[in-house]
Design an enzyme around this catalytic site. Structure first.
Site, PDB file in Angstrom:
ATOM      1  N   LYS A 119      -3.603   9.015   7.784  1.00 21.28           N
ATOM      2  CA  LYS A 119      -3.566  10.343   7.790  1.00 21.28           C
ATOM      3  C   LYS A 119      -4.431  10.962   7.040  1.00 21.28           C
ATOM      4  CE  LYS A 119       0.862  10.028   7.041  1.00 21.28           C
ATOM      5  NZ  LYS A 119       1.073   8.507   7.397  1.00 21.28           N
ATOM      6  N   ILE A 120      -4.821  10.712   5.687  1.00 17.14           N
ATOM      7  CA  ILE A 120      -5.717  11.429   4.757  1.00 17.14           C
ATOM      8  C   ILE A 120      -7.141  10.663   5.109  1.00 17.14           C
ATOM      9  CG2 ILE A 120      -6.586  11.642   2.588  1.00 17.14           C
ATOM     10  CD1 ILE A 120      -3.531  11.190   1.795  1.00 17.14           C
TER      11      ILE A 120
ATOM     12  N   THR B 262      -9.031   8.778  -4.510  1.00 20.40           N
ATOM     13  CA  THR B 262      -7.831   9.836  -4.789  1.00 20.40           C
ATOM     14  C   THR B 262      -6.560   8.951  -4.120  1.00 20.40           C
ATOM     15  OG1 THR B 262      -8.234  10.594  -2.514  1.00 20.40           O
ATOM     16  CG2 THR B 262      -9.306  11.793  -4.203  1.00 20.40           C
ATOM     17  N   SER B 263      -6.677   7.844  -4.155  1.00 19.64           N
ATOM     18  CA  SER B 263      -5.301   6.953  -3.456  1.00 19.64           C
ATOM     19  C   SER B 263      -4.542   6.443  -4.551  1.00 19.64           C
ATOM     20  CB  SER B 263      -5.967   5.990  -2.730  1.00 19.64           C
ATOM     21  OG  SER B 263      -4.832   5.341  -1.893  1.00 19.64           O
ATOM     22  N   ARG B 264      -4.644   5.452  -5.113  1.00 17.45           N
ATOM     23  CA  ARG B 264      -4.051   4.794  -6.246  1.00 17.45           C
ATOM     24  C   ARG B 264      -5.075   4.235  -7.266  1.00 17.45           C
ATOM     25  NH1 ARG B 264      -0.836   7.982  -5.044  1.00 17.45           N
ATOM     26  NH2 ARG B 264       1.698   7.729  -4.608  1.00 17.45           N
TER      27      ARG B 264
ATOM     28  N   ASP C 278      -9.234  10.822  -8.828  1.00 18.99           N
ATOM     29  CA  ASP C 278      -8.041  11.773  -9.098  1.00 18.99           C
ATOM     30  C   ASP C 278      -7.043  10.807  -9.497  1.00 18.99           C
ATOM     31  OD1 ASP C 278      -6.677  14.268  -8.732  1.00 18.99           O
ATOM     32  OD2 ASP C 278      -5.767  13.387  -6.891  1.00 18.99           O
TER      33      ASP C 278
ATOM     34  N   GLU D 205      -2.305   5.724 -15.241  1.00 17.45           N
ATOM     35  CA  GLU D 205      -2.240   7.155 -15.403  1.00 17.45           C
ATOM     36  C   GLU D 205      -0.901   7.659 -15.818  1.00 17.45           C
ATOM     37  OE1 GLU D 205      -3.057   8.354 -11.117  1.00 17.45           O
ATOM     38  OE2 GLU D 205      -1.055   8.691 -11.120  1.00 17.45           O
TER      39      GLU D 205
ATOM     40  N   HIS E  48      -4.516  13.639 -11.018  1.00 18.86           N
ATOM     41  CA  HIS E  48      -3.555  13.113  -9.733  1.00 18.86           C
ATOM     42  C   HIS E  48      -3.199  14.614  -9.035  1.00 18.86           C
ATOM     43  CE1 HIS E  48      -1.016  10.120  -7.929  1.00 18.86           C
ATOM     44  NE2 HIS E  48      -1.168  11.108  -7.223  1.00 18.86           N
ATOM     45  N   GLN E  49      -4.207  15.373  -8.721  1.00 23.49           N
ATOM     46  CA  GLN E  49      -3.741  16.881  -7.993  1.00 23.49           C
ATOM     47  C   GLN E  49      -4.368  17.102  -6.575  1.00 23.49           C
ATOM     48  OE1 GLN E  49      -6.827  19.042 -10.782  1.00 23.49           O
ATOM     49  NE2 GLN E  49      -7.145  20.186  -8.996  1.00 23.49           N
TER      50      GLN E  49
ATOM     51  N   PHE F  31      -2.737  16.283  -3.949  1.00 19.91           N
ATOM     52  CA  PHE F  31      -1.740  16.952  -3.270  1.00 19.91           C
ATOM     53  C   PHE F  31      -1.350  18.464  -3.621  1.00 19.91           C
ATOM     54  CE2 PHE F  31       1.722  17.674  -6.339  1.00 19.91           C
ATOM     55  CZ  PHE F  31       1.269  16.819  -7.516  1.00 19.91           C
TER      56      PHE F  31
HETATM   57  P1  NAI Z   1      -1.469   5.998   5.750  1.00 22.14           P
HETATM   58  O1  NAI Z   1      -0.361   5.372   5.505  1.00 22.14           O
HETATM   59  O2  NAI Z   1      -1.432   7.327   6.579  1.00 22.14           O
HETATM   60  O3  NAI Z   1      -2.823   5.427   5.825  1.00 22.14           O
HETATM   61  C1  NAI Z   1      -3.155   4.265   5.055  1.00 22.14           C
HETATM   62  C2  NAI Z   1      -4.128   3.651   5.890  1.00 22.14           C
HETATM   63  O4  NAI Z   1      -4.557   2.531   5.201  1.00 22.14           O
HETATM   64  C3  NAI Z   1      -3.435   3.083   7.231  1.00 22.14           C
HETATM   65  O5  NAI Z   1      -4.205   3.345   8.361  1.00 22.14           O
HETATM   66  C4  NAI Z   1      -3.605   1.427   6.953  1.00 22.14           C
HETATM   67  O6  NAI Z   1      -3.832   0.776   8.069  1.00 22.14           O
HETATM   68  C5  NAI Z   1      -4.812   1.220   5.723  1.00 22.14           C
HETATM   69  N1  NAI Z   1      -4.915   0.192   5.146  1.00 22.14           N
HETATM   70  C6  NAI Z   1      -3.626  -0.602   4.813  1.00 22.14           C
HETATM   71  N2  NAI Z   1      -4.159  -1.887   4.057  1.00 22.14           N
HETATM   72  C7  NAI Z   1      -5.803  -1.658   4.163  1.00 22.14           C
HETATM   73  C8  NAI Z   1      -6.759  -2.409   3.733  1.00 22.14           C
HETATM   74  N3  NAI Z   1      -6.355  -3.646   3.096  1.00 22.14           N
HETATM   75  N4  NAI Z   1      -7.898  -2.073   3.914  1.00 22.14           N
HETATM   76  C9  NAI Z   1      -8.223  -0.779   4.512  1.00 22.14           C
HETATM   77  N5  NAI Z   1      -7.266   0.128   5.210  1.00 22.14           N
HETATM   78  C10 NAI Z   1      -6.055  -0.469   4.933  1.00 22.14           C
HETATM   79  O7  NAI Z   1      -1.379   6.959   4.147  1.00 22.14           O
HETATM   80  P2  NAI Z   1      -2.045   8.175   4.046  1.00 22.14           P
HETATM   81  O8  NAI Z   1      -1.024   9.343   3.972  1.00 22.14           O
HETATM   82  O9  NAI Z   1      -3.521   8.317   4.451  1.00 22.14           O
HETATM   83  O10 NAI Z   1      -2.319   8.121   2.168  1.00 22.14           O
HETATM   84  C11 NAI Z   1      -3.092   7.293   1.643  1.00 22.14           C
HETATM   85  C12 NAI Z   1      -2.914   6.867   0.153  1.00 22.14           C
HETATM   86  O11 NAI Z   1      -3.323   8.047  -0.478  1.00 22.14           O
HETATM   87  C13 NAI Z   1      -1.401   6.706   0.079  1.00 22.14           C
HETATM   88  O12 NAI Z   1      -1.130   5.431  -0.045  1.00 22.14           O
HETATM   89  C14 NAI Z   1      -1.350   7.234  -1.461  1.00 22.14           C
HETATM   90  O13 NAI Z   1      -1.423   6.181  -2.103  1.00 22.14           O
HETATM   91  C15 NAI Z   1      -2.434   8.173  -1.650  1.00 22.14           C
HETATM   92  N6  NAI Z   1      -2.089   9.694  -2.046  1.00 22.14           N
HETATM   93  C16 NAI Z   1      -2.636  10.364  -3.071  1.00 22.14           C
HETATM   94  C17 NAI Z   1      -2.153  11.608  -3.181  1.00 22.14           C
HETATM   95  C18 NAI Z   1      -2.896  12.428  -4.362  1.00 22.14           C
HETATM   96  O14 NAI Z   1      -2.346  13.505  -4.578  1.00 22.14           O
HETATM   97  N7  NAI Z   1      -3.902  11.782  -4.888  1.00 22.14           N
HETATM   98  C19 NAI Z   1      -1.375  12.256  -2.343  1.00 22.14           C
HETATM   99  C20 NAI Z   1      -0.913  11.604  -1.153  1.00 22.14           C
HETATM  100  C21 NAI Z   1      -1.285  10.135  -0.936  1.00 22.14           C
END
Ligand code: NAI
Length: 326
Positions: free
Chosen positions: A155-156, A229-231, A255, A260, A292-293, A295
């Site tokens: 999604k992101i 910005t993921s983890r 982020d 953290e 971590h902002q 979101f």
């Molecule tokens: P999502 O589940 O929609 O997309 C994750 C994608 O990563 C999926 O398409 C999946 O197939 C892919 N994936 C899984 N393993 C993989 C790999 N080894 N190599 C490449 N791609 C791989 O998740 P969404 O909503 O897009 O969120 C992504 C990440 O963003 C979350 O896991 C979360 O950790 C982080 N996040 C950070 C925020 C922030 O405030 N900085 C807020 C919300 C989410």
């Protein structure tokens, strides 16, 4: 229905208070404390605990929650790497989450990091406030026609692809689980070796832990920009420092940070930060860190509260749980 919200912050309380008025029997209590095995007993008498990204929902914590009769953990975030799902299952504790509250919020923050690092607006802001109009040191680069590699296009990642296409960037994507789209799909090695900017949007799992390490940096272009910005633990922070010192890594925007949970979401300006890796990262002129902002928009906070409360309501009334984590 008694709900204990751990790690609660003043900015989210109005959204939860306003939306919980739609549920007659919901009784919310906000705790500042992080959930852990040490604090879990604070949830005695509650049906549900509601947690955020840095609360620890590990096996010892879940054992305490099970003992005091908590039956549901409601994550008010998307990621669930902080939950021991096997232990939750063993204790019969249901786990629900908010899978998407605003992918655009995170994608837009990602672009803010890219543009700030490139165009150095944070430095320009301070210079102009001191009547320093010198442009030396502020030279940036166009996003137009740059190759941007996106690792993880859910999604992101997809929201970011849509924005970058508007900039006229050449977007490469590595994600083993997606089909064709408005991007070019490549292998991880090609993405690492061809991208001018690399942005991480895959979840943290045992397969993606330290995905970006010394080996990955060795494959990248000199002077590459890396955005996370993921983890935090997708990156090996020590490898980042080595890559910054050798100038292989030209720009780093974070982020999220591996350690953290010991730092973020609190004012620590009067403390002495004990994390030397973090302090070293902050000291580089080409590193930009936000706490971590990604979101953190009004739209996302509203959606987080709305979906969290709807998840708890569905669990309470034994309706199908669309957002259960298994
Ligand atoms: P999502 O589940 O929609 O997309 C994750 C994608 O990563 C999926 O398409 C999946 O197939 C892919 N994936 C899984 N393993 C993989 C790999 N080894 N190599 C490449 N791609 C791989 O998740 P969404 O909503 O897009 O969120 C992504 C990440 O963003 C979350 O896991 C979360 O950790 C982080 N996040 C950070 C925020 C922030 O405030 N900085 C807020 C919300 C989410």
């Amino acid at each position: 229905m008694k709900i204990a919200l751990f790690s609660s912050q003043n900015y989210e309380k109005p959204f939860f208070r306003q939306l919980s008025a739609h549920y007659a029997d919901f009784n919310l209590t906000f705790f500042d404390e992080k959930l852990s095995a040490q604090t879990a007993e604070m949830a005695t008498g509650f049906d549900v605990v509601c947690v955020f990204v840095n609360d620890s929902v590990d096996a010892p914590t879940l054992a305490v929650l099970a003992k005091i009769g908590v039956k549901c953990v409601a994550l008010r975030c998307a990621g669930f790497n902080n939950v021991d799902l096997a232990a939750a299952k063993q204790h019969g504790i249901t786990v629900v989450r908010v899978p998407a509250y605003s992918p655009e919020a995170v994608a837009e923050h990602c672009v803010a990091l890219i543009l700030t690092l490139s165009r150095k607006t944070h430095k320009a802001y301070n210079r102009v406030r001191e009547d320093n109009f010198d442009l030396n040191g502020l030279l940036g680069f166009n996003l137009h026609r740059k190759t941007v590699g996106i690792i993880g296009c859910g999604k992101i990642g997809q929201a970011l692809v849509n924005i970058l296409n508007g900039f006229g960037a050449n977007v490469l994507v590595y994600d083993p689980n997606i089909g064709e789209g408005n991007y070019t799909q490549v292998s991880l090695d090609i993405l690492l070796s061809q991208s001018d900017i690399i942005s991480l949007h895959c979840p943290l799992t045992e397969h993606t832990h330290h995905l970006i390490n010394d080996d990955a940096f060795a494959k990248m272009k000199p002077g590459v920009m890396l955005i996370n910005t993921s983890r935090g633990a997708l990156l090996d922070s020590s490898a980042c420092i080595r890559a910054l010192k050798s100038r292989k890594l030209g720009y780093l925007g974070l982020d999220v940070y591996e350690q953290e949970s010991e730092l973020f979401f609190k004012n620590r300006s009067e403390e002495i930060i004990q994390d030397d890796t973090f302090s070293r990262l902050v000291s580089f002129p080409n590193v930009l860190i936000t706490g971590h902002q990604g979101f953190f928009t009004q739209e996302a906070l509203h959606e987080i509260a709305r979906v969290t409360l709807a998840n708890i309501s569905a669990w309470e009334s034994k309706q199908p749980l669309l957002n259960q984590v298994k």
